[in-house]
Design an enzyme around this catalytic site. Structure first.
Site, PDB file in Angstrom:
ATOM      1  N   SER A 251      -2.357  -9.813  -5.456  1.00 25.89           N
ATOM      2  CA  SER A 251      -1.040 -10.057  -6.059  1.00 25.89           C
ATOM      3  C   SER A 251      -0.819 -11.563  -6.034  1.00 25.89           C
ATOM      4  O   SER A 251      -1.471 -12.283  -5.252  1.00 25.89           O
ATOM      5  CB  SER A 251       0.040  -9.371  -5.208  1.00 25.89           C
ATOM      6  OG  SER A 251       1.326  -9.849  -5.551  1.00 25.89           O
TER       7      SER A 251
ATOM      8  N   TYR B 233       3.993  -6.890   2.829  1.00 26.34           N
ATOM      9  CA  TYR B 233       3.252  -6.972   1.556  1.00 26.34           C
ATOM     10  C   TYR B 233       2.551  -8.325   1.424  1.00 26.34           C
ATOM     11  O   TYR B 233       1.365  -8.398   1.094  1.00 26.34           O
ATOM     12  CB  TYR B 233       4.240  -6.753   0.404  1.00 26.34           C
ATOM     13  CG  TYR B 233       3.611  -6.584  -0.960  1.00 26.34           C
ATOM     14  CD1 TYR B 233       3.147  -5.337  -1.386  1.00 26.34           C
ATOM     15  CD2 TYR B 233       3.499  -7.648  -1.840  1.00 26.34           C
ATOM     16  CE1 TYR B 233       2.583  -5.173  -2.648  1.00 26.34           C
ATOM     17  CE2 TYR B 233       2.939  -7.503  -3.100  1.00 26.34           C
ATOM     18  CZ  TYR B 233       2.487  -6.259  -3.505  1.00 26.34           C
ATOM     19  OH  TYR B 233       1.931  -6.093  -4.756  1.00 26.34           O
TER      20      TYR B 233
HETATM   21  P1  NAD Z   1       1.920   2.421  -8.769  1.00 18.96           P
HETATM   22  O1  NAD Z   1       2.908   2.854  -7.752  1.00 18.96           O
HETATM   23  O2  NAD Z   1       2.187   2.700 -10.218  1.00 18.96           O
HETATM   24  O3  NAD Z   1       0.477   3.000  -8.414  1.00 18.96           O
HETATM   25  C1  NAD Z   1       0.010   2.999  -7.114  1.00 18.96           C
HETATM   26  C2  NAD Z   1      -1.114   3.978  -7.017  1.00 18.96           C
HETATM   27  O4  NAD Z   1      -1.549   4.012  -5.659  1.00 18.96           O
HETATM   28  C3  NAD Z   1      -0.727   5.433  -7.391  1.00 18.96           C
HETATM   29  O5  NAD Z   1      -1.812   6.041  -8.071  1.00 18.96           O
HETATM   30  C4  NAD Z   1      -0.507   6.079  -6.023  1.00 18.96           C
HETATM   31  O6  NAD Z   1      -0.763   7.469  -6.051  1.00 18.96           O
HETATM   32  C5  NAD Z   1      -1.558   5.347  -5.207  1.00 18.96           C
HETATM   33  N1  NAD Z   1      -1.313   5.378  -3.768  1.00 18.96           N
HETATM   34  C6  NAD Z   1      -0.205   5.012  -3.095  1.00 18.96           C
HETATM   35  N2  NAD Z   1      -0.372   5.251  -1.781  1.00 18.96           N
HETATM   36  C7  NAD Z   1      -1.603   5.780  -1.642  1.00 18.96           C
HETATM   37  C8  NAD Z   1      -2.342   6.269  -0.535  1.00 18.96           C
HETATM   38  N3  NAD Z   1      -1.849   6.278   0.708  1.00 18.96           N
HETATM   39  N4  NAD Z   1      -3.583   6.744  -0.760  1.00 18.96           N
HETATM   40  C9  NAD Z   1      -4.109   6.798  -2.018  1.00 18.96           C
HETATM   41  N5  NAD Z   1      -3.447   6.358  -3.092  1.00 18.96           N
HETATM   42  C10 NAD Z   1      -2.214   5.871  -2.913  1.00 18.96           C
HETATM   43  O7  NAD Z   1       1.710   0.846  -8.499  1.00 18.96           O
HETATM   44  P2  NAD Z   1       1.138  -0.331  -9.398  1.00 18.96           P
HETATM   45  O8  NAD Z   1       2.296  -1.175  -9.780  1.00 18.96           O
HETATM   46  O9  NAD Z   1       0.231   0.164 -10.459  1.00 18.96           O
HETATM   47  O10 NAD Z   1       0.307  -1.144  -8.295  1.00 18.96           O
HETATM   48  C11 NAD Z   1      -1.096  -1.040  -8.130  1.00 18.96           C
HETATM   49  C12 NAD Z   1      -1.585  -2.237  -7.299  1.00 18.96           C
HETATM   50  O11 NAD Z   1      -1.251  -3.450  -7.966  1.00 18.96           O
HETATM   51  C13 NAD Z   1      -0.969  -2.324  -5.910  1.00 18.96           C
HETATM   52  O12 NAD Z   1      -1.940  -2.752  -4.968  1.00 18.96           O
HETATM   53  C14 NAD Z   1       0.102  -3.385  -6.085  1.00 18.96           C
HETATM   54  O13 NAD Z   1       0.384  -4.053  -4.884  1.00 18.96           O
HETATM   55  C15 NAD Z   1      -0.576  -4.305  -7.080  1.00 18.96           C
HETATM   56  N6  NAD Z   1       0.358  -5.155  -7.819  1.00 18.96           N
HETATM   57  C16 NAD Z   1       1.343  -4.606  -8.618  1.00 18.96           C
HETATM   58  C17 NAD Z   1       2.222  -5.458  -9.297  1.00 18.96           C
HETATM   59  C18 NAD Z   1       3.312  -4.928 -10.207  1.00 18.96           C
HETATM   60  O14 NAD Z   1       4.152  -5.715 -10.656  1.00 18.96           O
HETATM   61  N7  NAD Z   1       3.338  -3.663 -10.544  1.00 18.96           N
HETATM   62  C19 NAD Z   1       2.078  -6.857  -9.151  1.00 18.96           C
HETATM   63  C20 NAD Z   1       1.071  -7.355  -8.335  1.00 18.96           C
HETATM   64  C21 NAD Z   1       0.209  -6.508  -7.674  1.00 18.96           C
END
Ligand code: NAD
Length: 260
Positions: free
Chosen positions: A142, A155
């Site tokens: 991130s 985080y």
């Molecule tokens: P999201 O909530 O849409 O998806 C998260 C996924 O992780 C889901 O498929 C969920 O089922 C899975 N998950 C959660 N806990 C879990 C566990 N204990 N075991 C197995 N699977 C698990 O989130 P997203 O926004 O797509 O984020 C995905 C990644 O990208 C994360 O690591 C997040 O920190 C990172 N990220 C997101 C953003 C953003 O703005 N959305 C920005 C920077 C980084």
């Protein structure tokens, strides 16, 4: 190049992970879809990826907060497909609170899911990659792996940790045809983020465009969300032969946030 390779994408039933799974499948990779819920819909997601892209795709349940389950995910993927070529560590959660009020169990689960799970999956995948002399590890960190924001202590700590883990692994595997890199997204428009917009509009008494620009994207200089497709495309590139000499780096996809 990536065709017929086996890719595990953790947390790939929604958002960024799902887009990465689809982007790799479009390149001909066989896909292991993962989450911890094991719903009918989760299996249907894998079936849809398989039929849309004419590849093999299976769903494997594994809770990324459980070290044994992380390692078993890799073992099961190799059992099903013969090996593991690409590992994308994407699963992640968030909790926002002042440090003095931050629930201990939230700290522990964020460190476990957002950081330690990658230690376990990488440790389990590397023997397969070393044996075949080829591998790609992409860690979805991130912008908070590079800079901090208040009230996100767990985080930010986990994401800075994953950047350090990425560099360390890159050095250890550099002579084996394996690379390990991190992608550092800014604010990405996932269904989760989209769902927050109406509430933010109400709270701030602003229209959609203003609340997105002034509140949600306050720190993102382009004032535009990153798209999940852009993260998918970057992952495909890092897995390509063209990226063979990109190792141990952090690829910012944040509209310029980390440059500030
Ligand atoms: P999201 O909530 O849409 O998806 C998260 C996924 O992780 C889901 O498929 C969920 O089922 C899975 N998950 C959660 N806990 C879990 C566990 N204990 N075991 C197995 N699977 C698990 O989130 P997203 O926004 O797509 O984020 C995905 C990644 O990208 C994360 O690591 C997040 O920190 C990172 N990220 C997101 C953003 C953003 O703005 N959305 C920005 C920077 C980084």
């Amino acid at each position: 190049m990536t065709a017929k390779k086996t890719a595990i994408v953790t947390g790939s039933t929604s958002g960024i992970g799902l887009a990465i799974a689809n982007a790799l499948a479009a390149e001909g990779c066989n896909i292991v879809v993962n989450s911890f819920s094991n719903r009918t819909e989760d299996h249907e997601i894998a079936e849809k990826i398989a039929s849309d892209h004419k590849v093999k795709a299976i769903y494997i349940e594994a809770d990324m907060s459980d070290p044994g389950a992380c390692r078993a995910l890799v073992a099961k993927a190799a059992e099903n497909f013969g090996s593991v070529d690409i590992l994308v560590n994407n699963a992640g959660i968030q909790h926002v609170a002042a440090i003095e009020d931050f629930p201990i169990e939230k700290w522990d689960s964020i460190i476990a899911i957002n950081l330690s799970s990658s230690f376990h999956t990488i440790a389990a995948a590397i023997p397969f990659m070393k044996e075949q002399g080829w591998g790609r590890i992409v860690n979805i960190a991130s912008v908070h792996g590079l800079v901090a924001s208040p009230f996100k202590s767990a985080y930010v700590s986990a994401k800075h940790g994953i950047v350090g883990l990425t560099k360390t692994v890159a050095l250890e595997v550099a002579t084996f045809g394996i690379t390990c890199n991190a992608i550092c997204p800014g604010y990405v428009l996932t269904p989760l983020v989209e769902a927050q917009i109406p509430d933010q509009m109400k709270v701030h008494k602003m229209d959609r465009e203003t609340v997105v620009r002034e509140v949600m994207l306050e720190k993102q200089p382009t004032k535009e969300f990153v798209t999940v497709g852009q993260i998918g495309a970057a992952t495909v590139f890092l897995c390509s032969d063209a990226a063979a000499q990109i190792n141990g780096t952090q690829l910012s996809i944040d509209g310029g946030w980390a440059a500030g």
